[in-house]
Design an enzyme around this catalytic site. Sequence first.
Site, PDB file in Angstrom:
ATOM      1  CE1 TYR A 112      -5.082   3.315   9.254  1.00  0.00           C
ATOM      2  CE2 TYR A 112      -5.630   2.993  10.873  1.00  0.00           C
ATOM      3  CZ  TYR A 112      -5.083   3.031  10.483  1.00  0.00           C
ATOM      4  OH  TYR A 112      -3.973   1.598  10.681  1.00  0.00           O
ATOM      5  CG  HIS A 134      -2.059  -0.785   0.972  1.00  0.00           C
ATOM      6  ND1 HIS A 134      -3.127  -0.724   1.970  1.00  0.00           N
ATOM      7  CD2 HIS A 134      -2.048  -1.934   0.395  1.00  0.00           C
ATOM      8  CE1 HIS A 134      -3.628  -2.032   2.037  1.00  0.00           C
ATOM      9  NE2 HIS A 134      -3.508  -2.409   0.511  1.00  0.00           N
ATOM     10  N   PRO A 172      -3.267  -0.776  19.067  1.00  0.00           N
ATOM     11  CG  PRO A 172      -5.999  -2.195  18.592  1.00  0.00           C
ATOM     12  CD  PRO A 172      -4.744  -1.568  19.316  1.00  0.00           C
ATOM     13  CE  LYS A 175       4.566   2.959  14.074  1.00  0.00           C
ATOM     14  NZ  LYS A 175       4.148   2.526  12.743  1.00  0.00           N
TER      15      LYS A 175
HETATM   16  P1  RFL Z   1       3.159 -12.807  21.014  1.00  0.00           P
HETATM   17  O1  RFL Z   1       2.948 -12.659  19.421  1.00  0.00           O
HETATM   18  O2  RFL Z   1       2.126 -12.005  22.060  1.00  0.00           O
HETATM   19  O3  RFL Z   1       4.153 -13.714  21.562  1.00  0.00           O
HETATM   20  C1  RFL Z   1       4.505 -14.426  23.102  1.00  0.00           C
HETATM   21  C2  RFL Z   1       4.510 -16.222  22.914  1.00  0.00           C
HETATM   22  O4  RFL Z   1       4.626 -16.589  24.630  1.00  0.00           O
HETATM   23  C3  RFL Z   1       3.750 -17.640  24.529  1.00  0.00           C
HETATM   24  N1  RFL Z   1       4.357 -18.006  25.738  1.00  0.00           N
HETATM   25  C4  RFL Z   1       5.377 -18.033  26.306  1.00  0.00           C
HETATM   26  N2  RFL Z   1       5.390 -19.275  25.916  1.00  0.00           N
HETATM   27  C5  RFL Z   1       6.516 -20.034  26.155  1.00  0.00           C
HETATM   28  N3  RFL Z   1       6.706 -20.313  27.895  1.00  0.00           N
HETATM   29  C6  RFL Z   1       5.204 -19.461  28.940  1.00  0.00           C
HETATM   30  N4  RFL Z   1       5.415 -19.067  30.413  1.00  0.00           N
HETATM   31  C7  RFL Z   1       4.735 -18.358  27.263  1.00  0.00           C
HETATM   32  N5  RFL Z   1       3.766 -17.132  28.597  1.00  0.00           N
HETATM   33  C8  RFL Z   1       3.398 -16.620  26.305  1.00  0.00           C
HETATM   34  C9  RFL Z   1       2.736 -17.091  24.343  1.00  0.00           C
HETATM   35  O5  RFL Z   1       2.185 -18.783  23.809  1.00  0.00           O
HETATM   36  C10 RFL Z   1       3.009 -16.868  22.161  1.00  0.00           C
HETATM   37  O6  RFL Z   1       3.090 -17.161  20.940  1.00  0.00           O
HETATM   38  O7  RFL Z   1       4.106 -11.692  21.275  1.00  0.00           O
HETATM   39  P2  RFL Z   1       5.577 -10.489  21.023  1.00  0.00           P
HETATM   40  O8  RFL Z   1       6.492 -12.323  19.816  1.00  0.00           O
HETATM   41  O9  RFL Z   1       6.318  -9.619  21.295  1.00  0.00           O
HETATM   42  O10 RFL Z   1       4.948  -9.934  19.514  1.00  0.00           O
HETATM   43  C11 RFL Z   1       4.052  -8.647  19.446  1.00  0.00           C
HETATM   44  C12 RFL Z   1       2.698  -8.712  18.459  1.00  0.00           C
HETATM   45  O11 RFL Z   1       2.573 -10.212  18.146  1.00  0.00           O
HETATM   46  C13 RFL Z   1       1.397  -8.244  18.861  1.00  0.00           C
HETATM   47  O12 RFL Z   1       2.295  -7.256  19.175  1.00  0.00           O
HETATM   48  C14 RFL Z   1       0.634  -7.968  17.819  1.00  0.00           C
HETATM   49  O13 RFL Z   1      -0.409  -8.150  17.148  1.00  0.00           O
HETATM   50  C15 RFL Z   1      -0.052  -6.048  17.922  1.00  0.00           C
HETATM   51  N6  RFL Z   1      -1.466  -6.192  16.651  1.00  0.00           N
HETATM   52  C16 RFL Z   1      -0.768  -4.806  15.523  1.00  0.00           C
HETATM   53  N7  RFL Z   1       1.080  -4.947  15.818  1.00  0.00           N
HETATM   54  C17 RFL Z   1       1.570  -4.879  14.456  1.00  0.00           C
HETATM   55  O14 RFL Z   1       2.615  -4.175  14.669  1.00  0.00           O
HETATM   56  N8  RFL Z   1      -0.002  -3.822  13.046  1.00  0.00           N
HETATM   57  C18 RFL Z   1      -1.437  -3.803  13.595  1.00  0.00           C
HETATM   58  O15 RFL Z   1      -1.334  -4.270  12.402  1.00  0.00           O
HETATM   59  C19 RFL Z   1      -0.879  -4.785  15.178  1.00  0.00           C
HETATM   60  N9  RFL Z   1      -2.836  -5.564  14.713  1.00  0.00           N
HETATM   61  C20 RFL Z   1      -2.504  -6.419  17.262  1.00  0.00           C
HETATM   62  C21 RFL Z   1      -3.406  -6.023  15.704  1.00  0.00           C
HETATM   63  C22 RFL Z   1      -2.935  -7.029  17.978  1.00  0.00           C
HETATM   64  C23 RFL Z   1      -4.107  -7.365  17.875  1.00  0.00           C
HETATM   65  N10 RFL Z   1      -4.606  -8.019  19.484  1.00  0.00           N
HETATM   66  C24 RFL Z   1      -5.362  -8.863  19.328  1.00  0.00           C
HETATM   67  C25 RFL Z   1      -4.011  -8.123  20.752  1.00  0.00           C
HETATM   68  C26 RFL Z   1      -4.663  -5.763  16.060  1.00  0.00           C
HETATM   69  C27 RFL Z   1      -5.370  -6.371  17.250  1.00  0.00           C
HETATM   70  C28 RFL Z   1      -6.168  -6.676  17.119  1.00  0.00           C
HETATM   71  C1  PHB Z   2      -5.070  -4.875  11.204  1.00  0.00           C
HETATM   72  O1  PHB Z   2      -4.866  -5.102   9.311  1.00  0.00           O
HETATM   73  O2  PHB Z   2      -5.584  -6.180  11.387  1.00  0.00           O
HETATM   74  C2  PHB Z   2      -4.568  -4.317  10.806  1.00  0.00           C
HETATM   75  C3  PHB Z   2      -4.200  -2.754  10.072  1.00  0.00           C
HETATM   76  C4  PHB Z   2      -3.870  -1.426  11.161  1.00  0.00           C
HETATM   77  C5  PHB Z   2      -4.176  -1.173  12.366  1.00  0.00           C
HETATM   78  C6  PHB Z   2      -4.449  -2.368  13.031  1.00  0.00           C
HETATM   79  C7  PHB Z   2      -5.295  -4.024  12.438  1.00  0.00           C
HETATM   80  O3  PHB Z   2      -3.902   0.326  12.598  1.00  0.00           O
END
Ligand code: RFL
Ligand code: PHB
Length: 392
Positions: free
Chosen positions: A200, A72, A293, A297
Amino acid sequence: MHVQICIIGAGPAGLMLARLLHLAGVSSVVLESRARAYVETRVRAGLLEQGSVDLMAATGMDERLRREAMVHDGTEYIAGGQLFHVDMWDLIQRRIYIYGQQEVVKDMIAANLAAGVPVIFEAEARKVGGLDTEKPFVEYAHNGAETTVTCDFIAGCDGFHGVSRAALPDAVRRDYARDYPFGWLGILADAAPTLPELIYCQNEERGFALFTMRSPKISRCYLQVAPDESEDNWSDDRIWTELALRLGDHEGVTLSTGAITQKSVTPMRSFVSEPMRHGRLFIAGDAAHIVPPTGAKGMNLAISDVYVLSRAMTEFYKTGATARFDAYTETCLRRVWGAQHFSWWMTSMMHNLPGENAFDRKRQLAELRTVLGSRAGQTLLAENYAGLPMEM
Ligand code: RFL
Ligand code: PHB
Protein backbone atom coordinates in the site's frame (compact mmCIF):
# COMPACT_ATOMS: atom_id res chain seq x y z
CA MET A 1 -42.76 -22.49 -7.90
CA HIS A 2 -42.50 -22.35 -4.09
CA VAL A 3 -39.25 -22.54 -2.12
CA GLN A 4 -38.38 -21.80 1.48
CA ILE A 5 -35.88 -19.07 0.57
CA CYS A 6 -35.68 -17.09 -2.67
CA ILE A 7 -32.18 -15.63 -3.02
CA ILE A 8 -31.66 -12.78 -5.48
CA GLY A 9 -28.08 -12.53 -6.78
CA ALA A 10 -25.30 -15.06 -7.36
CA GLY A 11 -22.44 -13.05 -5.90
CA PRO A 12 -20.45 -14.18 -2.85
CA ALA A 13 -23.39 -13.32 -0.53
CA GLY A 14 -26.15 -15.16 -2.39
CA LEU A 15 -24.06 -18.22 -3.22
CA MET A 16 -22.66 -18.64 0.31
CA LEU A 17 -26.17 -18.30 1.73
CA ALA A 18 -27.52 -20.97 -0.65
CA ARG A 19 -24.73 -23.32 0.41
CA LEU A 20 -25.21 -22.75 4.15
CA LEU A 21 -28.97 -23.28 3.83
CA HIS A 22 -28.53 -26.45 1.79
CA LEU A 23 -26.19 -27.90 4.44
CA ALA A 24 -28.84 -27.13 7.07
CA GLY A 25 -31.60 -28.79 5.03
CA VAL A 26 -33.34 -25.56 3.98
CA SER A 27 -34.37 -25.26 0.30
CA SER A 28 -33.58 -22.22 -1.81
CA VAL A 29 -33.37 -20.98 -5.38
CA VAL A 30 -30.80 -18.43 -6.57
CA LEU A 31 -31.86 -15.98 -9.30
CA GLU A 32 -29.00 -14.26 -11.14
CA SER A 33 -29.57 -11.64 -13.82
CA ARG A 34 -26.25 -12.27 -15.59
CA ALA A 35 -24.93 -15.27 -17.50
CA ARG A 36 -22.79 -17.82 -15.66
CA ALA A 37 -19.71 -17.00 -17.76
CA TYR A 38 -20.08 -13.32 -16.88
CA VAL A 39 -20.19 -13.76 -13.10
CA GLU A 40 -17.37 -16.30 -13.23
CA THR A 41 -15.00 -13.89 -14.99
CA ARG A 42 -15.96 -10.56 -13.37
CA VAL A 43 -12.68 -9.24 -11.91
CA ARG A 44 -13.18 -7.67 -8.50
CA ALA A 45 -11.92 -8.35 -5.01
CA GLY A 46 -9.03 -10.57 -4.09
CA LEU A 47 -8.49 -10.58 -0.36
CA LEU A 48 -10.16 -13.01 2.03
CA GLU A 49 -10.05 -12.71 5.78
CA GLN A 50 -9.40 -15.79 7.89
CA GLY A 51 -13.09 -15.89 8.88
CA SER A 52 -14.18 -16.07 5.23
CA VAL A 53 -11.65 -18.82 4.50
CA ASP A 54 -12.82 -20.74 7.60
CA LEU A 55 -16.39 -20.56 6.32
CA MET A 56 -15.34 -21.77 2.85
CA ALA A 57 -13.72 -24.73 4.65
CA ALA A 58 -16.67 -25.38 6.97
CA THR A 59 -18.97 -25.53 3.93
CA GLY A 60 -16.65 -27.82 1.96
CA MET A 61 -15.82 -25.25 -0.71
CA ASP A 62 -12.11 -24.76 -0.01
CA GLU A 63 -10.54 -27.61 -1.94
CA ARG A 64 -9.06 -25.39 -4.70
CA LEU A 65 -8.65 -22.39 -2.41
CA ARG A 66 -6.36 -24.40 -0.13
CA ARG A 67 -4.16 -25.27 -3.11
CA GLU A 68 -4.17 -21.95 -4.97
CA ALA A 69 -4.66 -19.12 -2.48
CA MET A 70 -1.58 -17.12 -1.57
CA VAL A 71 -1.24 -16.93 2.20
CA HIS A 72 0.16 -13.66 3.58
CA ASP A 73 1.49 -13.16 7.09
CA GLY A 74 2.24 -9.49 6.56
CA THR A 75 1.75 -6.38 4.42
CA GLU A 76 4.06 -3.63 3.18
CA TYR A 77 3.31 0.09 3.36
CA ILE A 78 5.16 3.02 1.79
CA ALA A 79 4.70 6.44 3.36
CA GLY A 80 6.91 9.51 3.11
CA GLY A 81 9.31 7.55 0.89
CA GLN A 82 9.87 4.95 3.61
CA LEU A 83 8.99 1.25 3.45
CA PHE A 84 7.27 -0.27 6.52
CA HIS A 85 6.57 -3.95 7.08
CA VAL A 86 3.53 -4.90 9.18
CA ASP A 87 3.97 -8.46 10.39
CA MET A 88 0.37 -9.49 11.10
CA TRP A 89 1.32 -12.96 12.21
CA ASP A 90 3.76 -11.67 14.81
CA LEU A 91 1.37 -8.92 15.99
CA ILE A 92 -1.97 -10.74 16.12
CA GLN A 93 -1.40 -14.33 14.96
CA ARG A 94 -3.75 -13.90 12.02
CA ARG A 95 -3.17 -13.83 8.27
CA ILE A 96 -4.93 -12.98 5.04
CA TYR A 97 -5.45 -14.92 1.80
CA ILE A 98 -5.25 -13.74 -1.81
CA TYR A 99 -7.73 -15.58 -4.04
CA GLY A 100 -9.74 -13.81 -6.75
CA GLN A 101 -13.42 -13.16 -6.13
CA GLN A 102 -14.29 -14.82 -9.45
CA GLU A 103 -12.52 -17.97 -8.22
CA VAL A 104 -14.56 -17.85 -5.00
CA VAL A 105 -17.71 -17.43 -7.10
CA LYS A 106 -16.73 -20.33 -9.43
CA ASP A 107 -16.17 -22.65 -6.45
CA MET A 108 -19.47 -21.60 -4.87
CA ILE A 109 -21.47 -22.10 -8.08
CA ALA A 110 -19.92 -25.53 -8.63
CA ALA A 111 -20.69 -26.63 -5.04
CA ASN A 112 -24.30 -25.45 -5.22
CA LEU A 113 -25.02 -26.99 -8.61
CA ALA A 114 -23.35 -30.28 -7.61
CA ALA A 115 -25.64 -30.41 -4.57
CA GLY A 116 -28.72 -29.80 -6.72
CA VAL A 117 -29.35 -26.24 -5.49
CA PRO A 118 -30.95 -24.40 -8.42
CA VAL A 119 -28.92 -21.39 -9.54
CA ILE A 120 -30.83 -19.84 -12.44
CA PHE A 121 -28.71 -17.57 -14.64
CA GLU A 122 -30.09 -14.82 -16.87
CA ALA A 123 -33.05 -14.61 -14.49
CA GLU A 124 -33.60 -10.98 -13.53
CA ALA A 125 -35.72 -10.23 -10.47
CA ARG A 126 -38.05 -7.37 -11.39
CA LYS A 127 -40.25 -7.09 -8.31
CA VAL A 128 -40.41 -8.32 -4.73
CA GLY A 129 -43.68 -8.15 -2.82
CA GLY A 130 -45.90 -9.55 -0.06
CA LEU A 131 -43.18 -8.68 2.42
CA ASP A 132 -45.63 -8.24 5.29
CA THR A 133 -47.45 -11.52 4.55
CA GLU A 134 -46.44 -15.14 5.13
CA LYS A 135 -46.06 -15.69 1.37
CA PRO A 136 -43.74 -13.10 -0.09
CA PHE A 137 -42.97 -13.40 -3.81
CA VAL A 138 -40.37 -12.49 -6.41
CA GLU A 139 -41.26 -11.83 -10.04
CA TYR A 140 -38.47 -12.49 -12.48
CA ALA A 141 -37.84 -12.60 -16.21
CA HIS A 142 -36.15 -15.65 -17.72
CA ASN A 143 -36.01 -16.87 -21.31
CA GLY A 144 -38.41 -14.14 -22.38
CA ALA A 145 -41.09 -15.18 -19.85
CA GLU A 146 -42.22 -13.61 -16.57
CA THR A 147 -42.32 -16.07 -13.68
CA THR A 148 -43.27 -15.74 -10.02
CA VAL A 149 -41.64 -17.60 -7.13
CA THR A 150 -43.40 -17.66 -3.79
CA CYS A 151 -41.35 -18.34 -0.70
CA ASP A 152 -41.18 -18.04 3.08
CA PHE A 153 -38.40 -15.44 3.01
CA ILE A 154 -36.51 -13.37 0.43
CA ALA A 155 -32.76 -12.77 0.67
CA GLY A 156 -31.77 -9.68 -1.33
CA CYS A 157 -28.13 -10.42 -2.22
CA ASP A 158 -28.33 -8.46 -5.47
CA GLY A 159 -25.51 -5.98 -4.95
CA PHE A 160 -25.56 -2.21 -4.91
CA HIS A 161 -27.63 -1.83 -8.11
CA GLY A 162 -30.18 -4.56 -7.34
CA VAL A 163 -33.93 -4.27 -6.72
CA SER A 164 -34.26 -5.45 -3.13
CA ARG A 165 -33.01 -2.45 -1.19
CA ALA A 166 -35.55 -0.24 -2.99
CA ALA A 167 -38.34 -2.49 -1.63
CA LEU A 168 -37.72 -1.21 1.90
CA PRO A 169 -40.30 1.54 2.41
CA ASP A 170 -38.88 5.08 2.58
CA ALA A 171 -40.59 5.58 5.93
CA VAL A 172 -38.41 2.93 7.62
CA ARG A 173 -35.24 3.25 5.60
CA ARG A 174 -32.30 5.51 6.26
CA ASP A 175 -29.24 5.76 4.00
CA TYR A 176 -25.81 6.98 5.10
CA ALA A 177 -23.35 7.79 2.33
CA ARG A 178 -20.03 9.39 1.49
CA ASP A 179 -18.53 9.65 -1.98
CA TYR A 180 -14.82 10.23 -2.42
CA PRO A 181 -13.34 12.67 -4.93
CA PHE A 182 -11.26 9.94 -6.58
CA GLY A 183 -11.53 6.45 -8.04
CA TRP A 184 -9.23 3.49 -8.62
CA LEU A 185 -7.87 2.44 -11.99
CA GLY A 186 -7.36 -1.33 -11.57
CA ILE A 187 -5.27 -3.49 -13.89
CA LEU A 188 -4.43 -7.16 -14.26
CA ALA A 189 -1.05 -7.95 -15.81
CA ASP A 190 0.99 -10.97 -16.76
CA ALA A 191 3.70 -9.97 -14.32
CA ALA A 192 5.01 -11.62 -11.17
CA PRO A 193 4.11 -9.68 -7.98
CA THR A 194 6.52 -6.80 -7.28
CA LEU A 195 7.01 -8.14 -3.73
CA PRO A 196 5.57 -11.36 -2.26
CA GLU A 197 3.27 -9.23 -0.05
CA LEU A 198 0.81 -6.43 -0.89
CA ILE A 199 2.27 -2.91 -1.00
CA TYR A 200 0.00 0.00 0.00
CA CYS A 201 1.76 3.12 -1.21
CA GLN A 202 1.02 6.74 -0.33
CA ASN A 203 3.01 9.09 -2.55
CA GLU A 204 2.81 12.71 -1.39
CA GLU A 205 3.16 14.19 -4.88
CA ARG A 206 1.28 11.66 -7.03
CA GLY A 207 -1.27 9.85 -4.86
CA PHE A 208 -2.10 6.31 -3.84
CA ALA A 209 -1.06 3.04 -5.51
CA LEU A 210 -1.62 -0.58 -4.48
CA PHE A 211 0.42 -3.54 -5.67
CA THR A 212 -1.41 -6.81 -5.19
CA MET A 213 -1.61 -10.07 -7.13
CA ARG A 214 -3.67 -13.04 -8.20
CA SER A 215 -0.98 -15.70 -8.57
CA PRO A 216 2.83 -15.99 -8.67
CA LYS A 217 2.57 -14.90 -12.33
CA ILE A 218 -0.25 -12.34 -12.25
CA SER A 219 -0.15 -8.86 -10.73
CA ARG A 220 -3.16 -6.74 -9.86
CA CYS A 221 -2.34 -3.05 -9.38
CA TYR A 222 -4.43 0.01 -8.61
CA LEU A 223 -3.82 3.75 -9.08
CA GLN A 224 -5.73 6.61 -7.50
CA VAL A 225 -7.29 8.59 -10.40
CA ALA A 226 -10.08 11.17 -10.83
CA PRO A 227 -13.51 9.56 -10.21
CA ASP A 228 -14.69 10.26 -13.77
CA GLU A 229 -11.39 9.17 -15.36
CA SER A 230 -11.66 6.85 -18.37
CA GLU A 231 -9.38 3.83 -18.65
CA ASP A 232 -9.04 4.77 -22.34
CA ASN A 233 -6.78 7.66 -21.29
CA TRP A 234 -4.34 5.18 -19.77
CA SER A 235 -2.01 3.46 -22.22
CA ASP A 236 0.00 0.54 -20.84
CA ASP A 237 3.13 2.72 -20.89
CA ARG A 238 1.46 5.48 -18.96
CA ILE A 239 0.22 3.00 -16.33
CA TRP A 240 3.65 1.41 -15.75
CA THR A 241 5.37 4.81 -15.66
CA GLU A 242 2.89 6.09 -13.08
CA LEU A 243 3.10 2.92 -10.97
CA ALA A 244 6.92 3.21 -10.97
CA LEU A 245 6.80 6.88 -9.95
CA ARG A 246 4.35 6.25 -7.09
CA LEU A 247 6.32 3.24 -5.87
CA GLY A 248 9.61 5.20 -5.80
CA ASP A 249 13.06 3.75 -5.13
CA HIS A 250 13.51 1.27 -2.31
CA GLU A 251 16.23 -1.25 -1.76
CA GLY A 252 15.11 -4.70 -2.91
CA VAL A 253 11.93 -3.42 -4.58
CA THR A 254 11.79 -3.51 -8.39
CA LEU A 255 8.50 -2.92 -10.16
CA SER A 256 7.57 -6.04 -12.07
CA THR A 257 5.91 -5.30 -15.43
CA GLY A 258 4.26 -7.30 -18.21
CA ALA A 259 1.35 -7.36 -20.65
CA ILE A 260 -1.78 -5.67 -19.23
CA THR A 261 -4.78 -7.91 -19.83
CA GLN A 262 -7.58 -5.91 -18.18
CA LYS A 263 -8.16 -2.34 -16.97
CA SER A 264 -11.14 -0.51 -15.48
CA VAL A 265 -11.96 2.47 -13.24
CA THR A 266 -14.07 2.05 -10.09
CA PRO A 267 -15.55 4.96 -8.13
CA MET A 268 -15.08 4.96 -4.34
CA ARG A 269 -18.04 5.11 -2.04
CA SER A 270 -19.02 4.43 1.57
CA PHE A 271 -22.70 3.57 1.97
CA VAL A 272 -24.97 1.94 4.56
CA SER A 273 -28.72 1.40 4.33
CA GLU A 274 -30.53 0.71 7.59
CA PRO A 275 -32.41 -1.47 8.53
CA MET A 276 -31.32 -4.61 6.68
CA ARG A 277 -34.74 -6.24 7.06
CA HIS A 278 -38.32 -5.41 6.31
CA GLY A 279 -40.93 -8.06 7.11
CA ARG A 280 -39.81 -11.18 5.26
CA LEU A 281 -37.15 -9.46 3.15
CA PHE A 282 -33.53 -9.48 4.33
CA ILE A 283 -30.80 -7.63 2.45
CA ALA A 284 -27.14 -8.63 2.67
CA GLY A 285 -23.73 -7.68 1.29
CA ASP A 286 -23.37 -4.85 -1.23
CA ALA A 287 -27.19 -4.60 -1.45
CA ALA A 288 -27.06 -3.10 2.05
CA HIS A 289 -23.63 -1.49 2.26
CA ILE A 290 -20.59 -0.49 0.20
CA VAL A 291 -17.06 0.23 1.40
CA PRO A 292 -14.17 1.77 -0.55
CA PRO A 293 -11.82 -1.10 -1.50
CA THR A 294 -8.83 0.29 0.44
CA GLY A 295 -9.63 -1.88 3.47
CA ALA A 296 -10.55 -4.96 1.33
CA LYS A 297 -13.71 -5.54 3.34
CA GLY A 298 -16.60 -5.75 0.81
CA MET A 299 -16.60 -9.45 -0.03
CA ASN A 300 -15.79 -10.37 3.56
CA LEU A 301 -18.76 -8.38 4.88
CA ALA A 302 -21.02 -9.99 2.27
CA ILE A 303 -19.95 -13.39 3.59
CA SER A 304 -20.34 -12.49 7.27
CA ASP A 305 -23.83 -11.00 6.72
CA VAL A 306 -25.16 -14.21 5.17
CA TYR A 307 -23.55 -16.30 7.88
CA VAL A 308 -25.67 -14.38 10.41
CA LEU A 309 -28.74 -14.69 8.16
CA SER A 310 -28.29 -18.44 7.62
CA ARG A 311 -28.18 -19.00 11.38
CA ALA A 312 -31.42 -17.05 11.83
CA MET A 313 -33.17 -18.99 9.06
CA THR A 314 -31.87 -22.36 10.21
CA GLU A 315 -32.97 -21.74 13.77
CA PHE A 316 -36.41 -20.63 12.58
CA TYR A 317 -36.97 -23.86 10.64
CA LYS A 318 -35.68 -25.99 13.53
CA THR A 319 -37.49 -24.36 16.45
CA GLY A 320 -39.78 -21.63 15.13
CA ALA A 321 -37.72 -19.03 17.05
CA THR A 322 -37.57 -15.56 15.48
CA ALA A 323 -35.20 -13.80 17.90
CA ARG A 324 -32.30 -14.01 15.44
CA PHE A 325 -34.41 -12.42 12.71
CA ASP A 326 -35.18 -9.55 15.04
CA ALA A 327 -31.47 -9.16 15.85
CA TYR A 328 -30.28 -9.49 12.22
CA THR A 329 -29.85 -5.80 11.41
CA GLU A 330 -28.11 -5.00 14.67
CA THR A 331 -25.83 -8.05 14.59
CA CYS A 332 -24.67 -7.28 11.04
CA LEU A 333 -24.38 -3.55 11.46
CA ARG A 334 -21.99 -3.77 14.41
CA ARG A 335 -19.46 -5.46 12.13
CA VAL A 336 -20.43 -3.32 9.12
CA TRP A 337 -19.89 0.00 10.89
CA GLY A 338 -16.54 -1.22 12.25
CA ALA A 339 -15.50 -2.04 8.68
CA GLN A 340 -16.94 1.27 7.45
CA HIS A 341 -14.78 3.15 9.91
CA PHE A 342 -11.67 1.16 9.02
CA SER A 343 -12.22 1.51 5.24
CA TRP A 344 -12.78 5.26 5.57
CA TRP A 345 -9.69 5.58 7.79
CA MET A 346 -7.42 3.62 5.43
CA THR A 347 -8.82 5.55 2.47
CA SER A 348 -8.33 8.98 4.00
CA MET A 349 -4.84 8.16 5.31
CA MET A 350 -3.59 6.76 2.01
CA HIS A 351 -5.04 9.02 -0.74
CA ASN A 352 -4.25 12.55 -1.85
CA LEU A 353 -7.37 14.65 -1.46
CA PRO A 354 -7.87 17.20 -4.23
CA GLY A 355 -7.75 20.73 -2.80
CA GLU A 356 -6.04 19.61 0.41
CA ASN A 357 -3.67 22.25 1.74
CA ALA A 358 -0.02 21.78 2.70
CA PHE A 359 -0.86 21.51 6.40
CA ASP A 360 -3.32 18.66 5.76
CA ARG A 361 -0.75 16.82 3.64
CA LYS A 362 1.90 17.04 6.38
CA ARG A 363 -0.62 15.97 9.03
CA GLN A 364 -1.65 12.98 6.93
CA LEU A 365 1.96 11.85 6.61
CA ALA A 366 2.45 12.30 10.36
CA GLU A 367 -0.61 10.12 10.99
CA LEU A 368 0.76 7.36 8.76
CA ARG A 369 4.15 7.56 10.47
CA THR A 370 2.47 7.43 13.89
CA VAL A 371 0.49 4.32 12.98
CA LEU A 372 3.22 2.50 11.06
CA GLY A 373 6.04 3.57 13.38
CA SER A 374 4.67 2.00 16.55
CA ARG A 375 3.79 -1.54 17.56
CA ALA A 376 0.52 -0.32 19.07
CA GLY A 377 -0.42 1.49 15.85
CA GLN A 378 0.51 -1.46 13.67
CA THR A 379 -1.50 -3.78 15.92
CA LEU A 380 -4.64 -1.66 15.54
CA LEU A 381 -4.15 -1.62 11.78
CA ALA A 382 -3.49 -5.37 11.58
CA GLU A 383 -6.48 -6.31 13.77
CA ASN A 384 -8.87 -4.43 11.53
CA TYR A 385 -7.19 -5.42 8.27
CA ALA A 386 -7.11 -9.15 9.02
CA GLY A 387 -10.73 -8.87 10.19
CA LEU A 388 -12.28 -9.55 13.54
CA PRO A 389 -13.10 -13.23 14.00
CA MET A 390 -16.61 -14.35 13.01
CA GLU A 391 -18.41 -16.31 15.72
CA MET A 392 -18.69 -19.80 14.21
P1 RFL B 1 -22.23 -8.79 -5.87
O1 RFL B 1 -20.95 -9.51 -5.99
O2 RFL B 1 -22.38 -7.49 -6.54
O3 RFL B 1 -23.36 -9.80 -6.38
C1 RFL B 1 -24.68 -9.36 -6.64
C2 RFL B 1 -25.23 -10.21 -7.76
O4 RFL B 1 -26.61 -9.88 -7.96
C3 RFL B 1 -26.85 -9.83 -9.35
N1 RFL B 1 -28.08 -9.00 -9.55
C4 RFL B 1 -29.28 -9.52 -9.80
N2 RFL B 1 -29.70 -10.78 -9.97
C5 RFL B 1 -31.02 -11.00 -10.23
N3 RFL B 1 -31.94 -9.98 -10.34
C6 RFL B 1 -31.55 -8.70 -10.17
N4 RFL B 1 -32.44 -7.71 -10.27
C7 RFL B 1 -30.18 -8.42 -9.90
N5 RFL B 1 -29.46 -7.29 -9.68
C8 RFL B 1 -28.21 -7.66 -9.48
C9 RFL B 1 -25.58 -9.24 -9.93
O5 RFL B 1 -25.42 -9.56 -11.31
C10 RFL B 1 -24.53 -9.94 -9.07
O6 RFL B 1 -24.08 -11.16 -9.63
O7 RFL B 1 -22.64 -8.56 -4.35
P2 RFL B 1 -22.27 -9.40 -2.99
O8 RFL B 1 -22.56 -10.85 -3.18
O9 RFL B 1 -22.89 -8.64 -1.89
O10 RFL B 1 -20.68 -9.31 -2.88
C11 RFL B 1 -20.05 -8.08 -2.63
C12 RFL B 1 -18.67 -8.04 -3.29
O11 RFL B 1 -18.81 -8.37 -4.67
C13 RFL B 1 -17.97 -6.68 -3.15
O12 RFL B 1 -18.20 -6.16 -1.86
C14 RFL B 1 -16.45 -6.78 -3.37
O13 RFL B 1 -16.15 -7.06 -4.72
C15 RFL B 1 -15.77 -5.47 -2.96
N6 RFL B 1 -14.31 -5.49 -3.17
C16 RFL B 1 -13.46 -6.12 -2.30
N7 RFL B 1 -13.95 -6.82 -1.24
C17 RFL B 1 -13.12 -7.54 -0.44
O14 RFL B 1 -13.59 -8.16 0.53
N8 RFL B 1 -11.76 -7.60 -0.64
C18 RFL B 1 -11.18 -6.94 -1.67
O15 RFL B 1 -9.98 -7.07 -1.88
C19 RFL B 1 -12.02 -6.13 -2.51
N9 RFL B 1 -11.51 -5.44 -3.55
C20 RFL B 1 -13.76 -4.83 -4.29
C21 RFL B 1 -12.34 -4.82 -4.45
C22 RFL B 1 -14.56 -4.26 -5.26
C23 RFL B 1 -13.99 -3.65 -6.35
N10 RFL B 1 -14.87 -3.11 -7.31
C24 RFL B 1 -14.75 -3.38 -8.70
C25 RFL B 1 -16.13 -2.56 -6.89
C26 RFL B 1 -11.74 -4.21 -5.52
C27 RFL B 1 -12.56 -3.58 -6.45
C28 RFL B 1 -11.87 -2.86 -7.59
C1 PHB C 1 -7.06 -7.04 -4.57
O1 PHB C 1 -6.23 -7.98 -4.52
O2 PHB C 1 -7.77 -6.85 -5.57
C2 PHB C 1 -7.17 -6.10 -3.44
C3 PHB C 1 -6.43 -6.34 -2.30
C4 PHB C 1 -6.49 -5.43 -1.25
C5 PHB C 1 -7.31 -4.33 -1.35
C6 PHB C 1 -8.08 -4.11 -2.48
C7 PHB C 1 -8.01 -5.00 -3.54
O3 PHB C 1 -7.34 -3.44 -0.33
